[in-house]
Design a protein around this motif. Structure first.
Motif: not given
Ligand code: PLP
Ligand code: COI
Length: 335
Positions: A184-204
């Protein structure tokens, strides 16, 4: 029950039952069936404090013949054992894993999407430290449980090219850390970068290796591959999840007469690929149409899926659903 099978998102839906078993006093107990979506967890459980948790993801499909097919579950059992060893949890024996997934699939048969709907039953096993510790130590007690949920495509685009953000601002996992385990920790570590990607209109997000920031690692929830000169190329890295889909695609690419390479893939090589994609259980194959980095540099692959990615996708799904014979022994019928 009125489910719109063709428009299912990749998300949670309540089903009838889940299964669970505890490791206590040095042994695994019996498999319990529950209709509750809740669990009672100790306030000092190591999973809550120190992230002792691992999960898996598999799919079951309803075939044209009405049979239920499960894809490569033994590989998921093995990987969960590897994840458990990686963070000092009790391993779930393969037979316990098998009994649990078979039971939960059978008991929720009415939630398996019908043949032809494009949806499948996602199976989510999880294992975590349920026993208390306050010092940083592994738990003495573990809970292994499995729930299922019917799902549609992971990326809302389905089998259509997505845009990925190549990030240099974030890492998913440390070079000698836990990146190769499904914890799970790897996915917690990925959340901020994914949020940024989503906000910029990227899938991931597409991550670079976190030591040199030079080589492609993987996407947030999937491995990466590129195709050029009749060759299927996928990154070699100790900090990415060994994807069972990717391993299967390598076999299928070879079956189609492609060469295959698992090796370092430098960022600059992105410009030379004819097709690129993300692959995983949830994503299956998600063709990537465009990769953009944080400085605005772009790699463009096209607005339609590439020929080889399409062939690989169709071949994999045909085997998974039973439309094609399974020459590799990957599929098991759940009786
Ligand atoms: N990489 C990551 C980080 C994942 O979460 C997943 C999903 O399981 C994958 C790759 C793909 O692995 P698999 O094909 O075994 O589902
Ligand atoms: C999977 O493909 O099974 C995954 O686990 C990806 C994501 C939902 C974490």
């Amino acid at each position: 029950m009125n489910i719109d099978w063709k428009n299912l998102p990749f998300g949670y839906m309540k089903t009838d039952y889940n299964v669970r078993t505890y490791f206590r006093d040095g042994k695994w107990g019996s498999l319990e069936v529950s209709s509750s979506e809740r669990i009672d967890v100790h306030i000092a459980a190591t999973s809550l404090h120190y992230g002792q948790e691992a999960f898996e993801g598999m799919k079951a499909f309803k075939g044209k013949d009405g049979k239920i097919r499960l894809f490569r579950w033994e590989e998921n059992a093995k990987r969960m054992q590897m994840s458990a060893r990686g963070i000092l949890m009790q391993e779930v024996p393969t037979e316990v894993f098998r009994k649990a997934i078979y039971k939960v699939i059978r008991m929720n048969e009415r939630f398996i999407p019908p043949y032809g709907s494009g949806a499948s039953l996602y199976i989510r096993p999880l294992l975590f430290g349920s026993g208390p510790q306050v010092g940083v130590k592994p738990a003495d007690e573990y809970l292994f449980m499995v729930f299922v949920t019917p799902v549609g495509p992971y990326f809302k685009e389905g089998f259509k090219p997505v845009k990925m953000l190549l990030t240099k601002e974030f890492d998913r996992a440390a070079p000698l850390g836990t990146g190769r385990f499904k914890v799970g920790g790897n996915y917690a570590a990925s959340l901020t970068s994914m949020k940024k990607a989503h906000e910029m209109g990227f899938a991931n997000v597409l991550y670079l290796d976190s030591k040199e920031k030079k080589y492609i690692d993987e996407c947030g929830p999937a491995n990466f591959f590129g195709i050029k000169n009749n060759t299927y190329i996928t990154p070699k890295s100790d900090s990415i999840l060994p994807s069972i889909t990717n391993m299967s695609l390598i076999t299928l690419a070879e079956e189609m007469g492609l060469k295959t390479e698992r090796r370092l893939v430098e960022e600059g090589e992105l410009a030379s690929f004819e097709e690129v994609g993300a692959c995983g259980t949830a994503a299956v194959i998600s063709p990537i149409g465009k990769i953009v980095d944080e400085t605005g540099k772009e790699f463009f692959y096209g607005d339609e899926p590439g020929t080889i990615s399409t062939k690989l996708y169709n071949r994999l799904l045909a085997i998974q659903t039973g439309d094609a014979a399974d020459p590799f022994g990957w599929v098991e019928i759940v009786e």
